[in-house]
Design an enzyme around this catalytic site. Sequence first.
Site, PDB file in Angstrom:
ATOM      1  N   LYS A 175     -20.913 -10.506  29.344  1.00  0.00           N
ATOM      2  CA  LYS A 175     -19.852 -11.506  29.471  1.00  0.00           C
ATOM      3  C   LYS A 175     -18.735 -10.926  30.333  1.00  0.00           C
ATOM      4  O   LYS A 175     -17.991 -10.048  29.907  1.00  0.00           O
ATOM      5  CB  LYS A 175     -19.277 -11.892  28.116  1.00  0.00           C
ATOM      6  CG  LYS A 175     -18.344 -13.102  28.245  1.00  0.00           C
ATOM      7  CD  LYS A 175     -17.202 -13.120  27.258  1.00  0.00           C
ATOM      8  CE  LYS A 175     -15.921 -12.543  27.732  1.00  0.00           C
ATOM      9  NZ  LYS A 175     -15.271 -13.150  28.900  1.00  0.00           N
ATOM     10  N   GLU A 250     -13.478   1.377  25.937  1.00  0.00           N
ATOM     11  CA  GLU A 250     -12.707   1.967  27.048  1.00  0.00           C
ATOM     12  C   GLU A 250     -11.488   1.086  27.234  1.00  0.00           C
ATOM     13  O   GLU A 250     -11.622  -0.094  27.570  1.00  0.00           O
ATOM     14  CB  GLU A 250     -13.537   1.994  28.337  1.00  0.00           C
ATOM     15  CG  GLU A 250     -14.659   2.999  28.334  1.00  0.00           C
ATOM     16  CD  GLU A 250     -14.184   4.427  28.248  1.00  0.00           C
ATOM     17  OE1 GLU A 250     -13.005   4.706  28.557  1.00  0.00           O
ATOM     18  OE2 GLU A 250     -14.990   5.273  27.833  1.00  0.00           O
ATOM     19  N   CYS A 284      -7.263   0.997  35.312  1.00  0.00           N
ATOM     20  CA  CYS A 284      -6.979   1.708  34.065  1.00  0.00           C
ATOM     21  C   CYS A 284      -6.489   3.113  34.373  1.00  0.00           C
ATOM     22  O   CYS A 284      -5.778   3.714  33.580  1.00  0.00           O
ATOM     23  CB  CYS A 284      -8.220   1.752  33.197  1.00  0.00           C
ATOM     24  SG  CYS A 284      -9.669   2.277  34.091  1.00  0.00           S
ATOM     25  N   GLU A 384       1.741   0.413  28.812  1.00  0.00           N
ATOM     26  CA  GLU A 384       0.938   0.035  29.983  1.00  0.00           C
ATOM     27  C   GLU A 384       1.458  -1.279  30.565  1.00  0.00           C
ATOM     28  O   GLU A 384       1.585  -2.269  29.853  1.00  0.00           O
ATOM     29  CB  GLU A 384      -0.533  -0.126  29.596  1.00  0.00           C
ATOM     30  CG  GLU A 384      -1.422  -0.365  30.827  1.00  0.00           C
ATOM     31  CD  GLU A 384      -2.892  -0.593  30.481  1.00  0.00           C
ATOM     32  OE1 GLU A 384      -3.175  -1.455  29.630  1.00  0.00           O
ATOM     33  OE2 GLU A 384      -3.758   0.079  31.088  1.00  0.00           O
TER      34      GLU A 384
HETATM   35  P1  NAD Z   1      -8.665  -7.949  28.144  1.00  0.00           P
HETATM   36  O1  NAD Z   1      -8.619  -7.081  26.928  1.00  0.00           O
HETATM   37  O2  NAD Z   1      -7.736  -9.088  28.220  1.00  0.00           O
HETATM   38  O3  NAD Z   1     -10.138  -8.562  28.359  1.00  0.00           O
HETATM   39  C1  NAD Z   1     -11.280  -7.756  28.481  1.00  0.00           C
HETATM   40  C2  NAD Z   1     -12.507  -8.572  28.102  1.00  0.00           C
HETATM   41  O4  NAD Z   1     -12.455  -8.857  26.698  1.00  0.00           O
HETATM   42  C3  NAD Z   1     -12.607  -9.930  28.807  1.00  0.00           C
HETATM   43  O5  NAD Z   1     -13.948 -10.196  29.136  1.00  0.00           O
HETATM   44  C4  NAD Z   1     -12.127 -10.895  27.731  1.00  0.00           C
HETATM   45  O6  NAD Z   1     -12.638 -12.194  27.896  1.00  0.00           O
HETATM   46  C5  NAD Z   1     -12.688 -10.241  26.479  1.00  0.00           C
HETATM   47  N1  NAD Z   1     -12.035 -10.618  25.221  1.00  0.00           N
HETATM   48  C6  NAD Z   1     -10.779 -11.070  25.019  1.00  0.00           C
HETATM   49  N2  NAD Z   1     -10.573 -11.338  23.717  1.00  0.00           N
HETATM   50  C7  NAD Z   1     -11.713 -11.020  23.070  1.00  0.00           C
HETATM   51  C8  NAD Z   1     -12.130 -11.057  21.695  1.00  0.00           C
HETATM   52  N3  NAD Z   1     -11.322 -11.481  20.730  1.00  0.00           N
HETATM   53  N4  NAD Z   1     -13.374 -10.643  21.386  1.00  0.00           N
HETATM   54  C9  NAD Z   1     -14.206 -10.189  22.347  1.00  0.00           C
HETATM   55  N5  NAD Z   1     -13.882 -10.151  23.663  1.00  0.00           N
HETATM   56  C10 NAD Z   1     -12.645 -10.558  24.020  1.00  0.00           C
HETATM   57  O7  NAD Z   1      -8.456  -6.959  29.394  1.00  0.00           O
HETATM   58  P2  NAD Z   1      -8.259  -7.339  30.942  1.00  0.00           P
HETATM   59  O8  NAD Z   1      -6.891  -7.905  31.127  1.00  0.00           O
HETATM   60  O9  NAD Z   1      -9.426  -8.076  31.465  1.00  0.00           O
HETATM   61  O10 NAD Z   1      -8.305  -5.875  31.602  1.00  0.00           O
HETATM   62  C11 NAD Z   1      -7.204  -5.035  31.669  1.00  0.00           C
HETATM   63  C12 NAD Z   1      -7.242  -3.947  30.617  1.00  0.00           C
HETATM   64  O11 NAD Z   1      -8.475  -3.246  30.690  1.00  0.00           O
HETATM   65  C13 NAD Z   1      -6.169  -2.896  30.808  1.00  0.00           C
HETATM   66  O12 NAD Z   1      -5.602  -2.567  29.561  1.00  0.00           O
HETATM   67  C14 NAD Z   1      -6.923  -1.710  31.386  1.00  0.00           C
HETATM   68  O13 NAD Z   1      -6.332  -0.455  31.171  1.00  0.00           O
HETATM   69  C15 NAD Z   1      -8.231  -1.835  30.691  1.00  0.00           C
HETATM   70  N6  NAD Z   1      -9.298  -1.153  31.426  1.00  0.00           N
HETATM   71  C16 NAD Z   1      -9.774   0.021  30.913  1.00  0.00           C
HETATM   72  C17 NAD Z   1     -10.753   0.723  31.591  1.00  0.00           C
HETATM   73  C18 NAD Z   1     -11.291   2.023  31.039  1.00  0.00           C
HETATM   74  O14 NAD Z   1     -12.378   2.419  31.452  1.00  0.00           O
HETATM   75  N7  NAD Z   1     -10.579   2.715  30.151  1.00  0.00           N
HETATM   76  C19 NAD Z   1     -11.266   0.223  32.791  1.00  0.00           C
HETATM   77  C20 NAD Z   1     -10.751  -0.987  33.286  1.00  0.00           C
HETATM   78  C21 NAD Z   1      -9.777  -1.670  32.583  1.00  0.00           C
END
Ligand code: NAD
Length: 499
Positions: A175, A250, A284, A384
């Site tokens: 997803k 992550e 990230c 962040e």
């Molecule tokens: P997000 O947490 O808003 O969404 C990530 C994913 O989770 C999306 O596909 C979203 O639809 C899904 N999601 C949202 N609510 C959910 C739920 N209740 N249950 C299951 N899935 C759900 O993050 P984002 O805004 O897409 O990405 C940015 C964040 O990701 C930043 O905090 C960044 O640091 C982090 N990030 C971390 C890494 C790493 O490897 N550590 C890499 C890239 C991004």
Amino acid sequence: MADKHKNFIGGEWVEPSTGEYFENRNPAKRSDLIGLWPRSGREDVDRAVAAAQAGFEVWRRTPAPERGALLKAVGDLMVERKDEIARAATREMGKTVQETRGDVQEGIDTAYYAAVEGRRLFGHTVPSELRDKWAMSYRRPIGVCGLITPFNFPMAIPTWKMFPALLCGNSVITKPGEDVPHTVSLLVEILEAAGIPTGVVNLVHGLGDEVGAAIVEHTGVPVVSFTGSTETGSVVGRICGQMHKRLSLEMGGKNAQIVMPDADLDLALDGVLWGAFGTTGQRCTATSRLLVHDDVHDALLERLVSRACELKLGYGLDAGVDVGPLINQAALDKVEKYVAIGKQEAELVLGGGRATGEGLDDGYFFQPTIFDNVKPGSRLATEEIFGPVLSVIRFSDADEAFRINNEVKYGLSSSIYTRDVNLSFRAMQDLDNGITYVNAPTIGAEAHLPFGGVKQTGNGHREGGWEVYEFYSETKVCYVDYSGKLQRAQIDNYDASPY
Ligand code: NAD
């Protein structure tokens, strides 16, 4: 009327059971509607799980070298379509096409790494303590893996999860982030073209708290790999903990670049510009804190502000653009909120507002922003932001810099610029992060090394490299006793031993 895209379940492209769709718009040009993607529901996830369970039964029996050969073919197709995919990714995600080409290349590297891992996937054979008995371990597939990914690396992150999961013999339901559904649709097209067996790869589009939650909560999905914010990761972690699922998290970062007085300042300057403003700060591993020694603070800051002023904002497919837009309105609101906080806590020396003008008014553009005299422990220094906002913090010795680096709740990446070899080794030892760079920015991970962070960035697993294969497989230990008699471990050998 915009094109309606589909889910991929059980080897077929299918409409969502809900009949509902969401819009995918270009964040640099809001008037550009890319298409409509399924706003799927629990019924679609149920169907995908059933298909993935059937696919797993076929795939887990396929020899690992054969699974690797398919991933080699996937990598080859990605090479052929690299430019087309990169352009589609830029259109929906916003970063420059040079960066999305890198994003696709990371997927290609991950495919080729997985392909060769199919001929290794090592277990161990060790001596048994008993005579005429063998003891060994091997790596066994687990089942259906739910893969939930963010918007910022629309190709690399899905492939980091999917390719090792497949190589280990699992089936997957993926997803993507709802802002970037097109890139993963293209990836699944490639897997289909390469001949992935029915049900082994399933794609269900939709919103996080609908489809994402349905995958996480499904009893037929024993493995979940999530990349996204620490807030969402906490929700996912709670549910997986209650259901005793295998989970890789992550999450967020608050990464620092440290500049010592003996550093090559030209190099440090190039590093911080790329680390802080590349991908509009939406990595990230982005550099969101610049820790500068008092002796070089003024010289570095002056040059940094003048170089950051020259960065060209715009649509990532246009020539000469350095920085694209933020991903969506919520991201823009969040950055604006932190700029308001920063104005109370520190000194704004560059930017701080929406970027407007020709080619910018229809997108979520924000000026590269720099705050100086940011206090360690303040909100700007510890939370962040995920945008083009850099906090400059001064220090007077390395111990202080290390302490400031370590005092945030995240622990993904760090960097130090110095010519002192002893200090650089101390930094590798004492900076509390999953990754430390010496004389390089906080970003730039390579696909064949483990990737991940400590503290609230992760939960101890790693993506990439050799370690991720341990996450997607179970260790099974087998003993074969060919003595023809009952041998009792820890008893017969010790009672009879002359030693
Ligand atoms: P997000 O947490 O808003 O969404 C990530 C994913 O989770 C999306 O596909 C979203 O639809 C899904 N999601 C949202 N609510 C959910 C739920 N209740 N249950 C299951 N899935 C759900 O993050 P984002 O805004 O897409 O990405 C940015 C964040 O990701 C930043 O905090 C960044 O640091 C982090 N990030 C971390 C890494 C790493 O490897 N550590 C890499 C890239 C991004």
